[in-house]
Design an enzyme around this catalytic site. Sequence first.
Site, PDB file in Angstrom:
ATOM      1  N   ASN A   1       0.840  -1.183   0.000  1.00 55.35           N
ATOM      2  CA  ASN A   1       0.000   0.000   0.000  1.00 55.35           C
ATOM      3  C   ASN A   1       0.886   1.248   0.000  1.00 55.35           C
ATOM      4  OD1 ASN A   1       0.575   0.747   2.872  1.00 55.35           O
ATOM      5  ND2 ASN A   1      -0.526  -1.178   3.269  1.00 55.35           N
ATOM      6  N   ARG A   2       0.262   2.417   0.008  1.00 56.52           N
ATOM      7  CA  ARG A   2       0.992   3.669  -0.163  1.00 56.52           C
ATOM      8  C   ARG A   2       1.378   4.332   1.164  1.00 56.52           C
ATOM      9  NH1 ARG A   2      -2.988   3.962  -4.316  1.00 56.52           N
ATOM     10  NH2 ARG A   2      -2.056   3.984  -6.400  1.00 56.52           N
TER      11      ARG A   2
END
Length: 400
Positions: A207-208
Amino acid sequence: MAKIAIYMTGGIALYKGIEVIRSLERDGHQVRVAMTESATKLVTPSTLHALTHHPVMTTLWNYNNSPVPHIELADWSDYAIVLPATANIIGKMANGIADDAVSTTLLATAAPKIVVPAMNTNMWNNPAVQRNVAQLRQDGVTIIEPAVGMLAEGYRGKGRLPEPAEIISQLRSIIKDSITGILRGKKVLITAGGTREAIDPVRFIGNRSSGKMGIAIAKAAADAGATVELVLGQISIAQPVNPQISIYQVGSTEEMQKKVTELFPAADILIMAAAVADFRPARVANQKIKKQDDQEQLELQLVKTTDILKTVAEKKRADQFVVGFAAETADLVQNANKKLKSKNADMIIANSVAGNNGAFGSDLNQVTILQLGTEPVQWSRMTKTEVAIKLIQLLATKIK
């Protein structure tokens, strides 16, 4: 009252610092001073010695009969104030340079730092200076912005040191909101960053998350006097360097779950700020998956990962406080409320990760605090450092 170290550098506005020191002392604070060699050309150390009743540090050698004077002053301080802060000292602080008494002591200081810049307007607007100022802000340093007015060069611009009354007003606000010592003797366990679930030796599901929020909380908890254990997934910023913070690097959700489970029994507070993968591939390929010429799709079977927050919170004692984060793209409060009720957490901090104003990767965040039996409370949008400080202040009221 606070113990305050004032670091004076060679700016022409140095004389204003004398009134700031007098005001801090009138407020009841203890003040000590360190000066660069350039600063001593503008105001003598003897003047400041007379004001503070303490020797002024101008060298790392033979100061105050201490074998390691920079560490002694760094450890003594509740706050470190750089006033005036030249472009030179700002650059040194931003890049970890320690080549004199002032820069070396600042590098050794874990206490909150406040920088009051003063310089020519063209210097202030130089991209290099602005990069350094931005780096200091990212590192959790408070910047009191320079004023617009007549400069020593004879023309107007931004770069003038604010008047002593304005500086004192802002310092009083900062010190009033202090978190120094409010978690002394407590142990805080924090997770930060994102977990990664392997697909093959070179690919993963992730994920970011940047880790900025969790790391800001770790720094704030350490500033509050807590012993911090920080379990880090993947991050895009530098790891914190603080003797109060122990770091454990992990990769996958399973690795994070094992480390948190191991450390949780000794913790007073658990803050799960990490962005944990909810699913992982059912099988991990031993070799890199090669794309075939006739292949249009690649199908992955995903299975649930362990719910770390729920698993750990089920085992919490009455004297432990558990905080979870809810990163949502829609129906923020509703989804966070479900998480609060289902996972046995004491508090859920909801933040949006949707769109350009989302929390992921940003230096800013807007959070909503949810606790059972109370209405959700939305905080204003602020820096993640400010969110972290406010959260630590809140948690200090929850722990005996």
